[in-house]
Design an enzyme around this catalytic site. Sequence first.
Site, PDB file in Angstrom:
ATOM      1  N   ARG A  31       9.868  -2.961  12.581  1.00  0.00           N
ATOM      2  CA  ARG A  31       8.679  -2.425  13.255  1.00  0.00           C
ATOM      3  C   ARG A  31       8.177  -3.421  14.294  1.00  0.00           C
ATOM      4  O   ARG A  31       8.075  -4.607  14.019  1.00  0.00           O
ATOM      5  CB  ARG A  31       7.577  -2.175  12.223  1.00  0.00           C
ATOM      6  N   ARG A  83     -10.781   1.945   8.123  1.00  0.00           N
ATOM      7  CA  ARG A  83     -10.590   0.519   8.382  1.00  0.00           C
ATOM      8  C   ARG A  83     -11.855  -0.104   8.954  1.00  0.00           C
ATOM      9  O   ARG A  83     -11.909  -1.318   9.098  1.00  0.00           O
ATOM     10  CB  ARG A  83      -9.456   0.314   9.371  1.00  0.00           C
ATOM     11  N   LYS A  92       0.826  -1.220   0.000  1.00  0.00           N
ATOM     12  CA  LYS A  92       0.000   0.000   0.000  1.00  0.00           C
ATOM     13  C   LYS A  92       0.854   1.262   0.000  1.00  0.00           C
ATOM     14  O   LYS A  92       0.604   2.171  -0.761  1.00  0.00           O
ATOM     15  CB  LYS A  92      -0.874   0.053   1.259  1.00  0.00           C
ATOM     16  N   ARG A 116      10.561  -7.724   6.616  1.00  0.00           N
ATOM     17  CA  ARG A 116      10.618  -6.304   6.240  1.00  0.00           C
ATOM     18  C   ARG A 116      11.464  -5.524   7.252  1.00  0.00           C
ATOM     19  O   ARG A 116      11.314  -5.692   8.452  1.00  0.00           O
ATOM     20  CB  ARG A 116       9.189  -5.739   6.217  1.00  0.00           C
ATOM     21  N   ARG A 127      -2.486  -8.712  13.082  1.00  0.00           N
ATOM     22  CA  ARG A 127      -2.826  -7.644  12.131  1.00  0.00           C
ATOM     23  C   ARG A 127      -3.546  -8.218  10.910  1.00  0.00           C
ATOM     24  O   ARG A 127      -4.467  -7.606  10.385  1.00  0.00           O
ATOM     25  CB  ARG A 127      -1.564  -6.887  11.705  1.00  0.00           C
TER      26      ARG A 127
HETATM   27  P1  AMP Z   1      -0.525   0.736   9.230  1.00  0.00           P
HETATM   28  O1  AMP Z   1       0.846   1.253   8.989  1.00  0.00           O
HETATM   29  O2  AMP Z   1      -1.554   1.362   8.331  1.00  0.00           O
HETATM   30  O3  AMP Z   1      -0.589  -0.790   9.230  1.00  0.00           O
HETATM   31  O4  AMP Z   1      -0.937   1.192  10.711  1.00  0.00           O
HETATM   32  C1  AMP Z   1      -0.167   0.802  11.825  1.00  0.00           C
HETATM   33  C2  AMP Z   1      -1.042   0.735  13.065  1.00  0.00           C
HETATM   34  O5  AMP Z   1      -1.626   2.027  13.335  1.00  0.00           O
HETATM   35  C3  AMP Z   1      -2.225  -0.199  12.975  1.00  0.00           C
HETATM   36  O6  AMP Z   1      -1.866  -1.553  13.248  1.00  0.00           O
HETATM   37  C4  AMP Z   1      -3.156   0.390  14.031  1.00  0.00           C
HETATM   38  O7  AMP Z   1      -2.718   0.095  15.333  1.00  0.00           O
HETATM   39  C5  AMP Z   1      -2.966   1.892  13.829  1.00  0.00           C
HETATM   40  N1  AMP Z   1      -3.901   2.427  12.798  1.00  0.00           N
HETATM   41  C6  AMP Z   1      -3.559   2.993  11.600  1.00  0.00           C
HETATM   42  N2  AMP Z   1      -4.653   3.376  10.922  1.00  0.00           N
HETATM   43  C7  AMP Z   1      -5.724   3.035  11.682  1.00  0.00           C
HETATM   44  C8  AMP Z   1      -7.138   3.139  11.511  1.00  0.00           C
HETATM   45  N3  AMP Z   1      -7.681   3.663  10.386  1.00  0.00           N
HETATM   46  N4  AMP Z   1      -7.944   2.679  12.505  1.00  0.00           N
HETATM   47  C9  AMP Z   1      -7.422   2.152  13.632  1.00  0.00           C
HETATM   48  N5  AMP Z   1      -6.098   2.001  13.864  1.00  0.00           N
HETATM   49  C10 AMP Z   1      -5.241   2.432  12.903  1.00  0.00           C
END
Ligand code: AMP
Length: 212
Positions: free
Chosen positions: A152, A87, A13, A126, A163
């Site tokens: 990470r 989400r 993404k 990663r 996740r």
């Molecule tokens: P990502 O890099 O998009 O996978 O986001 C990393 C983490 O941030 C996720 O695993 C959630 O803990 C939090 N997060 C990011 N975007 C959202 C969202 N739209 N709703 C809830 N938690 C989020």
Amino acid sequence: MILVLVGPPGAGKGTQAKLLCARFGIPQISTGDMLREAKRSGTLEKRYLDIMDSGGLLPDEAVIGLIDRRTAEPDCRGGFLLDGFPRTVPQADALDALLVGQGSGIEAVIQLDVPRSLLEERLIHRRTDKRSGQIYHLVYNPPPPGAELEHRADDRPEAVGKRLDAYEAMTAALLPFYEQKGLLRRVDGVGTPEEVTQRVMSALGRPGSGGE
Ligand code: AMP
């Protein structure tokens, strides 16, 4: 041009978001990046930090507030690409309400499709170079010597499964929401970044405008 990019963690993404934003001249809004930035600068509440590190989702109000403020900034006037938001259906409803208020709407929701076994393999290997932000794969795209690598916390095997489960639960509700509105475009996310971008451009009805 308001686009939403949906895909499981590790689907590419972030990579696609950067390529598409450069093509369309719009900013990328990534809630994950904004939250990681808040974590780095020490402004993220402790309870949110714990949720993030364990691979869980933050409460809707926390991320909706971030999007409300970010999309009101001047660089978003010509559109933007959302990466990692919405989400949940309540987040999608809040986004709709926000856009109606601005007299705009989503052009398309692009879903990047990648099999789960490949995602696990990508995430666990990663690594990010702390200095450049460049992302590497320890086996297929190894970092150069001297890179200052970061793994990470939520890319560790115990958080990855959680996740991916959270993503599957999320898509079960969110994708039909956008499908019913006729906005969903499914794109095969397996291939080189350029190949995937070409598919996205075709899905947006702009084939041929994706080449360099
Ligand atoms: P990502 O890099 O998009 O996978 O986001 C990393 C983490 O941030 C996720 O695993 C959630 O803990 C939090 N997060 C990011 N975007 C959202 C969202 N739209 N709703 C809830 N938690 C989020």
